[in-house]
Design a protein around this motif. Sequence first.
Motif, mmCIF file in Angstrom:
data_model
loop_
_atom_site.group_PDB
_atom_site.id
_atom_site.type_symbol
_atom_site.label_atom_id
_atom_site.label_comp_id
_atom_site.label_asym_id
_atom_site.label_seq_id
_atom_site.Cartn_x
_atom_site.Cartn_y
_atom_site.Cartn_z
ATOM 1 N N SER A 132 0.963 -1.283 0.076
ATOM 2 C CA SER A 132 0.146 -0.059 -0.098
ATOM 3 C C SER A 132 1.027 1.234 -0.070
ATOM 4 O O SER A 132 2.167 1.099 0.315
ATOM 5 N N GLY A 133 0.134 2.488 -0.240
ATOM 6 C CA GLY A 133 1.081 3.724 -0.444
ATOM 7 C C GLY A 133 1.024 4.274 -1.813
ATOM 8 O O GLY A 133 0.901 3.508 -2.719
ATOM 9 N N ALA A 134 1.078 5.538 -1.816
ATOM 10 C CA ALA A 134 0.734 6.252 -3.083
ATOM 11 C C ALA A 134 2.221 6.201 -3.854
ATOM 12 O O ALA A 134 2.147 6.474 -4.956
ATOM 13 N N ASP A 135 3.283 6.165 -3.195
ATOM 14 C CA ASP A 135 4.721 6.427 -4.054
ATOM 15 C C ASP A 135 5.073 5.041 -4.376
ATOM 16 O O ASP A 135 5.567 4.288 -3.715
ATOM 17 N N LEU A 136 5.327 4.869 -5.826
ATOM 18 C CA LEU A 136 5.760 3.710 -6.296
ATOM 19 C C LEU A 136 7.255 3.520 -5.898
ATOM 20 O O LEU A 136 7.656 2.178 -6.211
ATOM 21 N N ASP A 183 9.842 -0.588 -0.056
ATOM 22 C CA ASP A 183 10.951 -0.670 0.686
ATOM 23 C C ASP A 183 10.954 -1.688 1.770
ATOM 24 O O ASP A 183 11.688 -2.457 2.035
ATOM 25 N N PRO A 184 9.825 -2.042 2.311
ATOM 26 C CA PRO A 184 9.685 -3.088 3.414
ATOM 27 C C PRO A 184 9.882 -4.522 2.873
ATOM 28 O O PRO A 184 10.645 -5.165 3.391
ATOM 29 N N TYR A 185 9.635 -4.720 1.609
ATOM 30 C CA TYR A 185 10.037 -5.837 0.844
ATOM 31 C C TYR A 185 11.675 -6.120 0.825
ATOM 32 O O TYR A 185 12.228 -7.017 1.098
ATOM 33 N N LEU A 186 12.216 -4.857 0.294
ATOM 34 C CA LEU A 186 13.624 -4.898 -0.096
ATOM 35 C C LEU A 186 14.201 -5.142 1.500
ATOM 36 O O LEU A 186 15.455 -6.092 1.575
#
Length: 428
Positions: A21-25, A30-33
């Motif tokens: 979720s979040g508007a900035d692609l 970042d949490p995945y990374l």
Amino acid sequence: MPLPTADDTLRKDIMRFRTPSGADLTTRNDPYLAWQRAREQAGLWPYFRSYATPLTPHATAVSDTGVTTAGPNFGGQDYLSLTGHPEILEAAHKALYTYGPLTAGSPALGGGNPLSKALEAGLAEALRTDHVMLFPTGWASGFGTIRALMHKGDHILLDKLSHDSLRQGAAASGATVEFFRHLDNEAVRRHLAKIRATDTARAVLVVTEGVFSMDSDTPDLAELLALCREFGAQLLVDVAHDFGAMGERGGGQLEAHGILGEVDFVVGAFSKTFASTGGFLATRSSSAREYVRMFGGPQTFSSAITPVQTAVALAALSVVTSEEGARRRTAVRANAVRLRDGLTGRGLEVMGDVVCPVVPVLIGDTATGRTASGLIARAGLIAHLVEQPAVASDAARFRLQVMAEHTAGDIDAAVGILDACIGEARRR
Ligand SMILES: Cc1ncc(COP(=O)(O)O)c(C=O)c1O
């Protein structure tokens, strides 16, 4: 999201990152990374390794974090050990110097050459069918064929464990998609009866694979084909793993089940037995072939396989259909039996009921799989861990891929390393 803990890196699966979720692609992944980096640092990240050598039975693979594994290679898909075959290398050189490294574009816009015509004709003969067309990859052949042929209002029935390319082709087609229990022909009958009770006007495509490579099992294909005929449905079989590597003459599971040349749509890949990349559709329907040639997206809008890839697949096909091919199939089968027996003898659970070049070793618990995978890489065995999303979250496994030129010593070494490392991972 908080920083990943040690428990996250060991146990949590990747699927919770599939709906960020979040508007900035540029930042919302970042949490995945952070999770991937934490797994890398903990030595629990087995993906994106690269090979520093050819795909020979002994090879060297290097991880993104610099872990080098040099030893028996059970992570390649060169089932008949054709990547180093002198005739195939010679064909590749000749094609490079005759036609150059590049095609003009997609097959629709000049991407073919005399080798592609010869390969299509050779595949048609080997599969005892009339019409073959090439795709840039095996993935594209499954995706492109289903996406082109099926439309809104049509019905697609897929085996629940069907490959990603088949599922995505079905999803993109706009047809109504239902899944049936893995290998369960009775479930297919129930689905077909239900569909045909209310809809006799639209097409129904049943989709399965010759060999399921994560599970090493196969459907009763002759019975499935008869069911399709009974209900006016068509059958599509993806033979990526079995065509060339199995069957007395290399006709794969279609040959083994006595239905070579009878299945409506056969898709496959050159990336396993045929020492190349690329894929194909084989069908008895001339109009279906021409339609998919024009409307199969990856075929029409993606560049054709190169002359070298085509020449390699063609030369591999000539080995596959020769006496030498039969000898290589016997060798790979004997190796698969030796590996299965060796692993079972150590009390490990080998999956599947067909002897094919893929030998999956069930671990189950993801944490044990990740720990074992790190240990195995350091112990000098190249073997890939498969975890979610490729398989269910409690069904992690090592997918070993046997080659004709593995020696008994390679296989015994693999058994010893797997046994020791899985045992160690389970004790931790
Ligand atoms: C059943 C099946 N179909 C298609 C593919 C894709 O083949 P390729 O890697 O040649 O695109 C694979 C390979 O993973 C596969 O297992």
